[in-house]
Design an enzyme around this catalytic site. Structure first.
Site, short mmCIF file in Angstrom:
data_model
loop_
_atom_site.label_atom_id
_atom_site.label_comp_id
_atom_site.label_asym_id
_atom_site.label_seq_id
_atom_site.Cartn_x
_atom_site.Cartn_y
_atom_site.Cartn_z
N ASP A 2 0.60 -1.36 -0.01
CA ASP A 2 -0.08 -0.03 -0.14
C ASP A 2 0.88 1.25 0.05
O ASP A 2 2.09 1.36 0.69
CB ASP A 2 -0.92 0.13 1.24
CG ASP A 2 -2.33 0.88 1.06
OD1 ASP A 2 -2.65 1.32 -0.02
OD2 ASP A 2 -2.88 1.16 2.03
N GLY A 3 0.45 2.33 -0.65
CA GLY A 3 1.00 3.72 -0.59
C GLY A 3 1.53 4.19 -2.01
O GLY A 3 2.15 5.23 -1.81
N TRP A 7 2.55 8.07 -2.51
CA TRP A 7 4.03 8.28 -2.86
C TRP A 7 3.97 9.20 -4.06
O TRP A 7 4.83 9.86 -4.11
CB TRP A 7 4.52 6.84 -3.05
CG TRP A 7 6.26 6.78 -3.43
CD1 TRP A 7 7.29 6.84 -2.67
CD2 TRP A 7 6.66 7.12 -4.71
NE1 TRP A 7 8.41 7.12 -3.27
CE2 TRP A 7 7.95 7.17 -4.67
CE3 TRP A 7 6.16 7.45 -6.03
CZ2 TRP A 7 8.76 7.23 -5.64
CZ3 TRP A 7 7.16 7.59 -7.04
CH2 TRP A 7 8.48 7.38 -6.87
N ARG A 15 -0.75 9.09 -10.20
CA ARG A 15 -0.76 7.85 -9.53
C ARG A 15 -0.11 6.77 -9.98
O ARG A 15 0.71 5.85 -9.42
CB ARG A 15 -2.29 7.36 -9.09
CG ARG A 15 -2.68 8.38 -8.16
CD ARG A 15 -4.32 7.67 -7.86
NE ARG A 15 -4.43 6.27 -7.22
CZ ARG A 15 -4.29 5.86 -6.20
NH1 ARG A 15 -3.98 7.00 -5.28
NH2 ARG A 15 -4.33 4.95 -5.76
N HIS A 19 2.73 3.52 -8.98
CA HIS A 19 2.35 2.08 -9.28
C HIS A 19 3.88 1.60 -10.06
O HIS A 19 4.38 0.48 -9.81
CB HIS A 19 1.37 1.64 -9.98
CG HIS A 19 0.04 1.89 -9.13
ND1 HIS A 19 -0.13 1.44 -8.04
CD2 HIS A 19 -1.03 2.73 -9.66
CE1 HIS A 19 -1.26 1.72 -7.61
NE2 HIS A 19 -1.70 2.57 -8.62
N TRP A 51 -11.32 -3.46 -8.71
CA TRP A 51 -11.93 -3.20 -9.79
C TRP A 51 -12.82 -1.84 -9.58
O TRP A 51 -13.10 -1.16 -10.68
CB TRP A 51 -13.05 -4.16 -10.38
CG TRP A 51 -12.39 -5.73 -10.78
CD1 TRP A 51 -12.46 -6.69 -9.91
CD2 TRP A 51 -11.44 -6.00 -11.75
NE1 TRP A 51 -11.78 -7.68 -10.48
CE2 TRP A 51 -11.11 -7.19 -11.72
CE3 TRP A 51 -11.09 -5.07 -12.83
CZ2 TRP A 51 -10.31 -7.90 -12.67
CZ3 TRP A 51 -10.47 -5.93 -13.81
CH2 TRP A 51 -10.11 -7.19 -13.71
N ARG A 53 -11.97 0.97 -8.38
CA ARG A 53 -10.92 2.04 -8.80
C ARG A 53 -11.53 2.71 -10.10
O ARG A 53 -12.12 1.96 -10.95
CB ARG A 53 -9.52 1.63 -8.83
CG ARG A 53 -9.30 1.25 -7.58
CD ARG A 53 -7.70 1.25 -7.16
NE ARG A 53 -7.49 1.14 -5.95
CZ ARG A 53 -6.06 1.36 -5.41
NH1 ARG A 53 -5.29 1.57 -6.37
NH2 ARG A 53 -5.85 1.10 -4.27
N LEU A 113 12.73 -19.75 -3.94
CA LEU A 113 11.57 -18.99 -3.69
C LEU A 113 10.43 -19.47 -4.40
O LEU A 113 10.35 -19.19 -5.21
CB LEU A 113 11.98 -17.54 -3.66
CG LEU A 113 10.92 -16.50 -3.16
CD1 LEU A 113 10.58 -16.44 -1.59
CD2 LEU A 113 11.32 -15.03 -3.52
C1 FPP Z 1 -1.98 -0.25 -3.35
O1 FPP Z 1 -1.61 1.12 -3.26
C2 FPP Z 1 -1.44 -0.80 -4.56
C3 FPP Z 1 -1.88 -1.45 -5.50
C4 FPP Z 1 -3.56 -1.60 -5.57
C5 FPP Z 1 -1.23 -2.11 -6.65
C6 FPP Z 1 -0.01 -2.82 -6.33
C7 FPP Z 1 0.46 -3.24 -7.75
C8 FPP Z 1 1.96 -2.89 -7.99
C9 FPP Z 1 3.16 -2.70 -6.81
C10 FPP Z 1 2.54 -3.24 -9.31
C11 FPP Z 1 2.36 -4.69 -9.98
C12 FPP Z 1 2.86 -5.54 -9.15
C13 FPP Z 1 3.27 -6.85 -9.58
C14 FPP Z 1 3.36 -7.82 -8.76
C15 FPP Z 1 4.01 -6.92 -10.96
P1 FPP Z 1 -2.44 2.46 -3.36
O2 FPP Z 1 -2.56 2.75 -5.03
O3 FPP Z 1 -3.79 1.97 -2.63
O4 FPP Z 1 -1.86 3.51 -2.68
P2 FPP Z 1 -2.62 4.77 -2.02
O5 FPP Z 1 -3.30 4.24 -0.63
O6 FPP Z 1 -1.40 5.59 -1.52
O7 FPP Z 1 -3.46 5.49 -2.94
#
Ligand code: FPP
Length: 228
Positions: A2-3, A7, A15, A19, A51, A53, A113
């Protein structure tokens, strides 16, 4: 993980930049966990609820998932990592489903792993589909309701061939499980950090391991029983 959004926002970026930076963290964490002898690493990449979002963000995440997987599969293979994607992948594009199958097949015999990526996954979805499978078996007369105990139930769940997680890490400051591995986390140690996922570096991961190593795991017993 998360985050990512926060960030990016803190840097005046969209956003999706968060990611993308999050994918770099994913790569680093996989490498470090491999070196540190972690047996199973499970990442929550996309929940059944994600979904909801904005459509553009969902589309971007799907594309990112595809490009990251496509780019990283060979590296995973070199690192002896076995890749598994857990969740209802039938909702993904044919192209992405095909890539997932290829990645899983290519790395199937690796014994380093185990990397599990939960995608279109939700703990409640998992428990529901397990219950549905068992109900079907009862209806077909191949299972008696009395035969359903915890181990029979657990075998119907995703991740059933792996041990329950020892440590759950959530970055980004929220202190909740958000529908992740609800059954499997019954005795998992929970660790929450304010560090945003793109900033979750080796030092932050070590801090989590350090915290975990100081926990006493009693699994319902009293201290004296587990100390002996
Ligand atoms: C949550 O942060 C993150 C996600 C919903 C997506 C996570 C995906 C990745 C890190 C990239 C793809 C992963 C792989 C394994 C290839 P948020 O968007 O909710 O952050 P926020 O709370 O600050 O808005």
């Amino acid at each position: 993980m998360d985050g990512n959004g926060r960030w990016a926002q803190a840097r005046g970026k969209p956003r999706h930049a968060g990611h993308r930076a999050g994918v770099e963290t994913v790569r680093r964490v996989i490498e470090t966990c491999g070196k540190r002898g972690v047996r199973v690493l499970t990442l929550f990449a996309f929940s059944s609820e994600n979904w909801q979002r904005p459509e553009t963000e969902v589309k971007m995440l799907m594309e990112l998932f595809f490009t990251a997987l496509n780019r990283e599969i060979r590296r995973l293979q070199k690192q002896n990592v076995r890749l598994r994607i857990i969740g209802d992948v039938s909702a993904f594009s044919q192209k992405l489903q095909q890539l997932i199958r290829e990645g899983e097949q290519l790395t199937a015999d690796n014994d380093g792993l185990v990397l599990q990526i939960a995608a279109n996954y939700g703990g409640r979805w998992d428990i529901t589909q397990a219950a549905r499978n068992l109900a079907r078996q009862v209806k077909a007369g191949i299972l008696q309701p009395e035969e359903i105990d915890e181990s029979v139930f657990a075998r119907q769940l995703s991740f059933s061939d792996q041990p329950d997680p020892d440590l759950f890490i959530r970055t980004g400051g929220e202190k909740r499980i958000s529908n992740f591995m609800l059954w499997q986390c019954a005795y998992t140690e929970l660790y929450f950090t304010d560090v945003l996922w793109p900033d979750f570096d080796d030092q932050a991961l070590e801090a989590a391991f350090e915290d975990f190593s100081g926990r006493q795991r009693r699994f319902g017993r009293v201290s004296a029983q587990v100390e002996g």
